[in-house]
Design a protein around this motif. Structure first.
Motif, mmCIF file in Angstrom:
data_model
loop_
_atom_site.group_PDB
_atom_site.id
_atom_site.type_symbol
_atom_site.label_atom_id
_atom_site.label_comp_id
_atom_site.label_asym_id
_atom_site.label_seq_id
_atom_site.Cartn_x
_atom_site.Cartn_y
_atom_site.Cartn_z
ATOM 1 N N GLU A 181 -27.966 -4.081 29.522
ATOM 2 C CA GLU A 181 -28.571 -3.817 28.368
ATOM 3 C C GLU A 181 -28.620 -2.493 28.136
ATOM 4 O O GLU A 181 -28.683 -1.677 29.295
ATOM 5 C CB GLU A 181 -30.076 -4.369 28.191
ATOM 6 N N LYS A 208 -29.988 0.424 25.239
ATOM 7 C CA LYS A 208 -31.288 0.603 24.273
ATOM 8 C C LYS A 208 -31.526 -1.005 23.570
ATOM 9 O O LYS A 208 -31.729 -1.227 22.367
ATOM 10 C CB LYS A 208 -30.382 1.189 23.102
ATOM 11 N N GLY A 209 -31.848 -2.069 24.444
ATOM 12 C CA GLY A 209 -32.087 -3.047 24.313
ATOM 13 C C GLY A 209 -31.152 -4.014 23.726
ATOM 14 O O GLY A 209 -31.686 -5.391 23.289
ATOM 15 N N LYS A 210 -29.916 -3.855 23.682
ATOM 16 C CA LYS A 210 -29.131 -4.674 23.162
ATOM 17 C C LYS A 210 -27.943 -5.039 24.305
ATOM 18 O O LYS A 210 -27.675 -4.379 25.103
ATOM 19 C CB LYS A 210 -28.170 -3.821 22.085
ATOM 20 N N LYS A 211 -27.842 -6.340 24.397
ATOM 21 C CA LYS A 211 -26.897 -6.818 25.334
ATOM 22 C C LYS A 211 -25.347 -6.274 25.095
ATOM 23 O O LYS A 211 -25.072 -6.460 24.178
ATOM 24 C CB LYS A 211 -27.049 -8.419 25.269
ATOM 25 N N THR A 212 -24.797 -6.000 26.320
ATOM 26 C CA THR A 212 -23.667 -5.453 26.492
ATOM 27 C C THR A 212 -22.909 -6.338 27.386
ATOM 28 O O THR A 212 -23.255 -6.460 28.729
ATOM 29 C CB THR A 212 -23.640 -3.822 26.827
ATOM 30 N N THR A 213 -21.746 -6.401 27.290
ATOM 31 C CA THR A 213 -20.936 -7.348 28.350
ATOM 32 C C THR A 213 -19.381 -6.562 28.625
ATOM 33 O O THR A 213 -18.932 -5.885 27.709
ATOM 34 C CB THR A 213 -20.484 -8.780 27.713
ATOM 35 N N TYR A 226 -30.603 0.842 36.142
ATOM 36 C CA TYR A 226 -30.306 -0.538 35.018
ATOM 37 C C TYR A 226 -29.850 -1.542 35.897
ATOM 38 O O TYR A 226 -28.919 -1.446 37.054
ATOM 39 C CB TYR A 226 -28.993 0.056 34.298
ATOM 40 N N TRP A 278 -20.390 5.007 21.898
ATOM 41 C CA TRP A 278 -21.336 4.014 21.763
ATOM 42 C C TRP A 278 -22.591 4.419 21.034
ATOM 43 O O TRP A 278 -23.705 3.837 20.785
ATOM 44 C CB TRP A 278 -21.942 3.570 23.128
ATOM 45 N N ASN A 323 -24.412 6.984 21.139
ATOM 46 C CA ASN A 323 -25.315 7.729 21.878
ATOM 47 C C ASN A 323 -25.407 9.354 21.180
ATOM 48 O O ASN A 323 -24.060 9.789 21.318
ATOM 49 C CB ASN A 323 -25.298 7.848 23.202
#
Length: 440
Positions: free
Chosen positions: A87, A89-94, A115, A219, A221
């Protein structure tokens, strides 16, 4: 006769019947194939639907803004690839890793810290294994490293920010100004992967203004805004209508010796849009070019670099910067082969004088500075095909070269070329522009 005829007809019926059955079987096979539906036709072709064996984590290397997870693949023919899930910022990343490698680089983390990452083996049928959890500890990400190096200083006609990008990450630097409504207004964005550089914003009024600069990664940021009050130093573009050719012996714009009649050694191809030295201050920086609207192209291949030209600016200036517009050819018949290639000047010098010796000697001249063309992307490989969109903006916006601070005012400028991006002994330009403060 009747019986013989009957048997003959029966035999023919048997043949027809067999032929018909063959076609019926074929049609049924085709119908069954299509009856499977789109879902079956598009489903993965795998070695099985079983749950694959998990990977074994063998180590973690923490890097700036990311981590490299090393693993050992399971002894399982049903594994197609490796997938990491985490994750930001609370968003799933793959992130997916090939079956043929044993490490996976994770990136995009907005700050250093701890993390959790889940690693999966994924089968050919897109079935995941049981997760293997690992903790990673990315160090300070590149956008924050760069943000810590930023400062803002007033310069002629604008502001600048010097930056250092030790990881060479692809980043954006964005300059803002605080408008009268108290809202940040974007001025300009620089896309860069250079390990160090200077970000300029030009064409600003010489009034006190609150400026801000941030660094952003791919991303999204973004660093905190560095804000500062600054007053750009006044500058103006030198009046091109006062410019004049001032050919000196030794310059490429001086008559070549031993020629009857003497000739100018620059290219003057009829109808090709090529003109003499006066084209350098025509005011035109864009296509199309023609006999009445030309660009300058020196092409005497019997001469070797360095070569020089001399320009009378018409009055003295404390110069702040010089802008060089490279030759551009961008149409169907001529590919874009001149930006950071061919005739695009790479290394040059600027010399100044207020009383040049007419014999062309350099004793009456002062070296203003030595300069080198550098792509925004930093790529050293010549050719438009090796340029980025930001590199190509140089074609339309011009390439800026800042003068050293504290130089004396000069009226005469000598431009001396040492090399081109194409390593050829001649060069071209659409336009020269000089900026600074005129001496009253």
């Amino acid at each position: 006769m009747y019986i013989k005829t009957y048997h003959k007809i029966k035999s023919e019926h048997k043949k027809a019947y067999a032929f018909l059955m063959q076609h019926i079987i074929l049609l049924l096979s085709v119908a069954m194939l299509f009856s499977c539906g789109d879902a079956d036709m598009n489903s993965p072709i795998g070695k099985g639907d079983g749950i694959p064996q998990p990977v074994t984590v063998s180590g973690v290397v923490n890097v700036s803004g990311g981590a490299i997870v090393k693993y050992a693949l399971p002894n399982d023919d049903n594994v197609n690839y490796i997938e990491a899930v985490y994750e930001i910022k609370g968003k799933k990343t793959t992130k997916k890793g090939s079956f043929y490698t044993n490490e996976l680089e994770l990136d995009g983390f907005p700050e250093e810290g701890e993390y959790k990452v889940s690693l999966y083996s994924v089968s050919f049928s897109e079935v995941r294994s049981e997760p293997v959890e690992v903790m990673v500890y990315p160090t300070t990400p590149p956008f924050l490293i760069v943000a810590e190096t930023l400062d803002v200083e007033p310069v002629f006609g604008g502001v600048k920010s010097i930056y250092k990008n030790p990881t060479g990450a692809n980043l954006q630097l964005i300059f803002y100004k605080l408008n009268d409504g108290g809202i940040w207004q974007e001025l300009e964005t620089l896309y860069t992967s250079l390990k160090e550089g200077v970000f300029y914003v030009r064409g600003l009024e010489s009034v006190e203004t609150t400026f801000g600069v941030v660094c952003r990664d791919r991303w999204q940021n973004v660093s905190d805004t560095l804000a500062i009050q600054a007053t750009p130093i006044y500058e103006e573009m030198a009046d091109r209508t006062l410019f004049a050719n001032f050919p000196l012996p030794g310059d490429i714009t001086h008559d070549l010796p031993n020629r009857t009649p003497p000739v100018q050694p620059y290219h003057t191809g009829a109808g090709s849009g090529v003109g003499n030295i006066h084209a350098l201050w025509s005011g035109n920086t864009t296509q199309p070019f023609s006999g009445t609207n030309p660009y300058f192209f020196f092409s005497n291949t019997t001469t070797v670099l360095p070569t020089s030209i001399t320009i009378d600016l018409g009055r003295e200036y404390v110069m702040s910067r010089f802008v060089y517009f490279p030759r551009q050819v961008r149409n169907s018949s001529n590919p874009p082969a001149h930006t950071f290639a061919a005739t695009h000047v790479k290394r040059f010098e600027l010399w100044g004088s207020n009383d040049p010796n007419p014999d062309g000697s350099w004793a009456s001249w002062t070296l203003i500075g030595s300069f080198e063309s550098v792509r925004p992307s930093g790529s050293p490989i010549p050719g438009d095909e090796n340029s980025t969109a930001e590199d190509r903006l140089v074609t339309t916006n011009g390439e800026n070269f800042d003068m050293p601070e504290g130089i004396e005012p000069y009226r005469y400028v000598r431009y001396r070329v040492f090399s081109t991006w194409g390593n050829i002994p001649y060069w071209a330009s659409l336009q020269f522009q000089f900026f600074g403060n005129p001496v009253e």
